[in-house]
Scaffold this motif. Structure first.
Motif, PDB file in Angstrom:
ATOM      1  N   UNK A 216      17.606  -8.904   5.879  1.00 31.31           N
ATOM      2  CA  UNK A 216      17.456  -8.887   4.427  1.00 31.31           C
ATOM      3  C   UNK A 216      16.004  -8.850   3.967  1.00 31.31           C
ATOM      4  N   UNK A 217      15.078  -8.917   4.895  1.00 35.44           N
ATOM      5  CA  UNK A 217      13.678  -8.926   4.500  1.00 35.44           C
ATOM      6  C   UNK A 217      12.817  -8.177   5.511  1.00 35.44           C
ATOM      7  N   UNK A 218      11.624  -7.845   5.044  1.00 36.49           N
ATOM      8  CA  UNK A 218      10.607  -7.190   5.875  1.00 36.49           C
ATOM      9  C   UNK A 218       9.330  -8.003   5.726  1.00 36.49           C
ATOM     10  N   UNK A 219       8.688  -8.284   6.833  1.00 36.96           N
ATOM     11  CA  UNK A 219       7.376  -8.917   6.802  1.00 36.96           C
ATOM     12  C   UNK A 219       6.340  -7.826   7.057  1.00 36.96           C
ATOM     13  N   UNK A 220       5.405  -7.689   6.140  1.00 37.73           N
ATOM     14  CA  UNK A 220       4.285  -6.766   6.329  1.00 37.73           C
ATOM     15  C   UNK A 220       3.276  -7.519   7.196  1.00 37.73           C
ATOM     16  N   UNK A 221       3.232  -7.193   8.475  1.00 42.85           N
ATOM     17  CA  UNK A 221       2.381  -7.926   9.412  1.00 42.85           C
ATOM     18  C   UNK A 221       0.928  -7.490   9.308  1.00 42.85           C
ATOM     19  N   UNK A 222       0.704  -6.185   9.231  1.00 43.66           N
ATOM     20  CA  UNK A 222      -0.660  -5.656   9.138  1.00 43.66           C
ATOM     21  C   UNK A 222      -0.663  -4.372   8.316  1.00 43.66           C
ATOM     22  N   UNK A 223      -1.774  -4.183   7.653  1.00 44.11           N
ATOM     23  CA  UNK A 223      -2.105  -2.879   7.069  1.00 44.11           C
ATOM     24  C   UNK A 223      -3.560  -2.646   7.416  1.00 44.11           C
ATOM     25  N   UNK A 224      -3.837  -1.465   7.944  1.00 43.16           N
ATOM     26  CA  UNK A 224      -5.213  -1.119   8.280  1.00 43.16           C
ATOM     27  C   UNK A 224      -5.452   0.337   7.898  1.00 43.16           C
ATOM     28  N   UNK A 225      -6.549   0.557   7.217  1.00 44.02           N
ATOM     29  CA  UNK A 225      -6.911   1.904   6.769  1.00 44.02           C
ATOM     30  C   UNK A 225      -8.270   2.290   7.333  1.00 44.02           C
ATOM     31  N   UNK A 226      -8.472   3.593   7.479  1.00 48.37           N
ATOM     32  CA  UNK A 226      -9.795   4.062   7.879  1.00 48.37           C
ATOM     33  C   UNK A 226     -10.789   3.668   6.790  1.00 48.37           C
ATOM     34  N   UNK A 227     -12.066   3.481   7.146  1.00 47.17           N
ATOM     35  CA  UNK A 227     -13.052   3.033   6.151  1.00 47.17           C
ATOM     36  C   UNK A 227     -13.099   3.902   4.889  1.00 47.17           C
TER      37      UNK A 227
END
Length: 124
Positions: free
Chosen positions: A65-76
């Motif tokens: 029933x849920x999602x944990x956003x563990x990481x988000x990483x973007x190029x500089x």
């Protein structure tokens, strides 16, 4: 646009994940990639920008029933709240019936995303 991780993207994924301070160590980074490859409840998506170039990554833990956003990483060159919120929009589109939650590192971003959506939906 989100693209589901596959082994042929491993080096690209490792590059984006290595921007995360806790994943600078190669051993830790390899363990993190292995988690996404071996555990069905963990999913990794690469993000393509408007020019169709891989520009970021998002790591998820998906439950019933849920999602944990563990990481988000973007190029500089792509870093910014707007792109991070766009990634969360796309995650929500993939899992519309799941409650989105943040990890310790992503809670503030998820809260901003929720507040923005509340504001857009209520006009307040």
């Amino acid at each position: 646009m989100l693209v589901k991780y596959k082994r042929s993207y491993e080096k690209i994924a490792m590059g984006f994940l290595s921007f995360i301070p806790d994943l600078k160590d190669l051993n830790t980074l390899n363990n993190e990639i292995a988690l996404y490859q071996d555990d069905d409840s963990h999913e990794l998506y690469l993000w393509k920008n408007e020019s169709d170039d891989f520009s970021g990554i998002v790591g998820l833990e998906v439950e019933d029933k849920y999602i944990v956003i563990r990481q988000i990483s973007l190029s500089p060159s792509e870093r910014g709240e707007g792109n991070s919120l766009a990634i969360l929009d796309e995650v929500h589109a993939l899992y519309p019936d799941h409650k989105m939650m943040g990890s310790f590192e992503t809670t503030k971003l998820v809260a901003k995303w929720e507040a923005r959506n509340r504001h857009q939906n209520t006009g307040v």
